[in-house]
Enzyme design. Structure first.
Site, mmCIF file in Angstrom:
data_model
loop_
_atom_site.group_PDB
_atom_site.id
_atom_site.type_symbol
_atom_site.label_atom_id
_atom_site.label_comp_id
_atom_site.label_asym_id
_atom_site.label_seq_id
_atom_site.Cartn_x
_atom_site.Cartn_y
_atom_site.Cartn_z
ATOM 1 N N GLU A 30 0.838 -1.209 0.000
ATOM 2 C CA GLU A 30 0.000 0.000 0.000
ATOM 3 C C GLU A 30 0.871 1.256 0.000
ATOM 4 O OE1 GLU A 30 -2.193 -1.702 3.383
ATOM 5 O OE2 GLU A 30 -4.006 -1.223 2.263
ATOM 6 N N GLU A 60 -3.813 -9.694 3.645
ATOM 7 C CA GLU A 60 -4.568 -9.388 4.866
ATOM 8 C C GLU A 60 -5.659 -10.405 5.191
ATOM 9 O OE1 GLU A 60 -3.642 -7.204 2.620
ATOM 10 O OE2 GLU A 60 -2.967 -5.359 3.573
#
Ligand code: CAA
Length: 699
Positions: free
Chosen positions: A96, A116
């Site tokens: 990210e 995740e």
């Protein structure tokens, strides 16, 4: 150049985002700087948010992981081009961060992913919003739902990376940054790139297919579906609103029992490698060459596991025909992997070349490790160990792949018991991640440390266990199987029991597992445990009859179920009537059994045995038992393993149910003393682990 230096994996822990932000300010203000390169120190780029912080957040303790929105916006809005230089693994928050840069260059062996969902959450730093803008909606859904990283070449092809750098990454990244700076602005901001966001119609199809994939491949898990909701927000909402939606969703995920369980599983797996008395400084033996004894299913699989890790391996069997059969199976397995695109023909040939067949012990005097994988029989194993002890060099480790036998007795057949250890592989040994490492009384700590390192080299999870009957995994499996068999005699059917367990999340029902392993094996194991049977304690009756009927499971086309070519279990009325007749003859009253009772009896009995194992010290931690069940026995990861699950139900509740079962079914259900104590104190297995860990580490 901004270097992120937070060992071991540069996670975005406390101080790291602040450090990046301050460095960025300086670079932006400094007139002599025309472009910025951000790189990770050590072995990797950033491997994600700090999972310790996420754990605290999931348990409602501490402030949790920071909101990175302002930092990512600052990077993207920077007036000078920001080039992210990636090596190792850019995962989760790491990817990210990278996506907020204007450009990304990577080493050819780098990997990037949004894993995740494996922690029961979704990307929380705008990954669900930026990833589809860079790689397209379908690829983003696939990466986020599977959680699997992609390699650099795929990243380049998908548009995640702008360039791959051969040779020194920093030099290449700086050269790239100079080129970009010379070209002048504007530099692309990912949040403004909408060209890959698809149309309403195309996205409807992609998102529906993604949800289908999530339900199928990540059964009962909430995060894989939630991440698709977040990606849907990316394609239907402006960027800022999509980010807000992502934050709402991750908060919901972090409040779920699934994220707590999966985060526990992550740390439990890593904690398993920590053994009191063994440190990073403990000497390990180099395993340059190995040998496997026995070319059966296990031996062949173990040889493949070695070859896959680049370790040359000799494989011996007594007969040419057995050796040929074993190698043919190895070849077939490799060919099927090539067909499925897992690796190239060339890789297959390299691996095959590492596996050298032998009919004699010729060459065994040179190897560093011998893994015996012959038939599960003590006399035979002792004979093999006495033989190899004479041939192997003094510092060669002698390992036995046994699932039940006493390591000390096997070690006593040699003059080097300190070099003998149990390595319990799980079938198929080249696929299954678990390696139960059985430490004998005499096994040296150097041998334990080497075997743990070997597990890592074989890309397996090594869990050190004590030398007790069945070790940890199978010892807990036995009462589980037994309870399932008693339940069918009392009125359930094998299919009902299996469905209830499958719905609970087990990879397979226990009767299907039994049929896969073979009822002859189940029968043999039962015989070994006969001495534990006490008068007045009920013994399941049907297994013996199936065994005597030659219904040995999948291999004979019939066991608890019937099988056709597809190898799918089919309920068999013949078995059901056999069960009914048997119950009648034994005067066992039949009744309707609820799924809830099936789960309670099958899982609670396993937990009770786990508590005994823990108390005896045959497992170091409840977390180790969980890791064994998650990596070797198909226990659902989102329930954290049997011991974690027990904590979530409440030990008092489990204990009370066990007392109730003891009243109904007798002595077999005697509660484990540790379970009793923790239940009465209001404790948990996690708390027990924490207190034991404190003793291990010391003040
Ligand atoms: N946070 C905190 N600690 C981490 C970590 C992280 N993200 N990743 C790894 N570690 C720790 C491990 O716990 C381990 O610590 P100990 O040595 O004390 O046990 C140490 O780093 C080394 O890890 P491994 O033993 O796993 O080393 P490896 O070389 O086999 O694997 C890895 C390295 C591929 C990075 C692997 O550790 C891994 O997959 N880590 C998790 C990556 C991940 O899930 N990232 C996403 C985090 S969530 C997120 O980022 C949310 C968000 O969107 C903001």
């Amino acid at each position: 150049m901004i270097t992120i230096d937070n060992p071991p994996v540069n996670a975005l822990g406390p101080g790291v985002p602040e450090g990046i932000s301050a460095a960025l300010d300086r670079a932006e203000q400094e007139p002599s700087v025309s472009a910025i390169v951000m790189i990770g120190a050590g072995r990797t780029f950033v491997a994600g948010a700090d999972i310790k912080q996420l754990e605290e957040q999931a348990h409602g303790r501490g402030p949790g992981a920071p909101n990175l929105h302002a930092l990512l916006k600052k990077i993207e809005d920077c007036g000078k081009p920001v080039v992210m230089a990636i090596h190792g693994t850019a995962l989760g928050g790491g990817l990210e961060l990278a996506m907020a840069g204007h450009y990304r260059v990577a080493r050819p062996d780098a990997q990037a992913g949004q894993p995740e969902v494996n922690l029961g959450i979704i990307p929380g730093a705008e990954g669900s919003q930026r990833l589809p803008r860079l790689v397209g909606v379908a690829a983003a859904v696939d990466m986020c739902v599977s959680g699997k990283p992609i390699n650099a070449a795929e990243g380049l092809q998908l548009g995640l990376f702008d360039k791959l750098v051969e040779g020194d990454l920093l030099t290449g990244a700086v050269a790239f940054a100079r080129e970009i700076a010379a070209k002048g602005s504007p530099h692309p901001k990912t949040r403004e790139r909408n060209e890959k966001l698809g149309t309403l119609e195309s996205n409807a199809l992609v998102l529906a297919a993604g949800r289908e994939q999530a339900r199928k491949t990540r059964r009962n898990m909430t995060a894989p579906l939630a991440v698709i909701d977040a990606i849907e927000a990316a394609v239907t909402m402006p960027f800022e609103e999509g980010c807000k939606r992502e934050r709402e969703i991750i908060q919901q995920c972090l409040a779920s029992y699934q994220s707590r369980a999966l985060i526990h599983a992550f740390f439990a797996e890593r904690a398993a490698a920590r053994i009191p008395g063994i440190s990073k400084d403990t000497r390990t033996y180099k395993i340059r060459k190995a040998a496997v004894i026995g070319a059966g299913t296990m031996g062949g699989g173990i040889a493949m596991a070695c070859a896959n890790a680049g370790i040359p391996v000799l494989i011996i069997d007594a007969e040419q025909a057995a050796l040929d059969r074993g190698l043919a199976t190895v070849g077939k397995n490799y060919e099927s992997s090539v067909k499925k695109g897992r690796f190239s023909q060339e890789t297959m040939e390299q691996r095959l070349a590492l596996i050298q067949p032998r009919l004699t012990y010729n060459g065994f005097e040179e190897v560093d490790l011998i893994i015996e994988a012959v038939f599960e029989n003590m006399a035979l194993k002792k004979q093999v160990f006495a033989g190899i002890d004479k041939i192997a060099k003094a510092d060669c480790i002698l390992a036995t792949n046994t699932s039940t036998l006493d390591i000390d007795e096997i070690a006593a057949a040699t003059f080097r018991p300190h070099m003998v250890i149990g390595t319990h592989f799980f079938s198929p040994a080249h696929v299954m991640r678990l390696l139960e490492i059985v430490r004998g009384t005499a096994t040296s700590k150097e041998v334990v440390a080497t075997t743990l390192a070997l597990a890592k080299q074989l890309r397996k999870v090594g869990v050190v266990v004590g030398n007790c009957r069945g070790f940890v995994g199978n010892r807990m499996m036995l009462p589980y199987m037994r309870e399932a068999q008693l339940l069918v005699e009392e009125g359930a059917t094998p299919a009902q029991v299996d469905r209830a367990l499958y719905d609970f999340g087990m990879a397979m029902g226990i009767f299907a597992v039994d049929d896969m392993g073979g009822l002859d094996l189940a029968w043999r194991v039962r015989q070994e445990y006969k001495h534990l049977e006490k008068p007045g304690v009920r013994v399941p009756l049907v297994l013996e009859q199936l065994f005597r009927m030659g219904r040995l499971g999948q291999k004979t086309g019939a066991g608890w179920y019937r099988y056709d070519e597809s190898r799918k279990p089919i309920s068999d009325p013949e078995v059901e009537s056999l069960i009914e007749t048997t119950a009648k003859q034994a005067a066992i009253p039949r009744r309707t059994i609820r799924d809830e009772e099936i789960i309670e009896r099958c899982i609670d009995v396993m937990i009770n045995e786990g508590a005994r194992i823990l108390d005896e010290g045959h497992a170091q931690r409840a977390g180790d038992i969980d890791t064994i069940y998650l990596t070797g026995y198909g226990f659902p990861a989102y329930r954290g393993g049997p011991m974690w699950y027990a904590d979530t139900v409440g030990l008092k509740k489990i204990y009370d149910r066990i007392l109730e079962f003891q009243r109904q079914h007798g002595e077999w259900w005697e509660p484990a003393p540790l379970l009793k104590r923790l239940a009465e104190e209001g404790g948990t297995f996690a708390g027990f682990d924490a207190s034991r860990e404190a003793i291990m580490v010391g003040p």
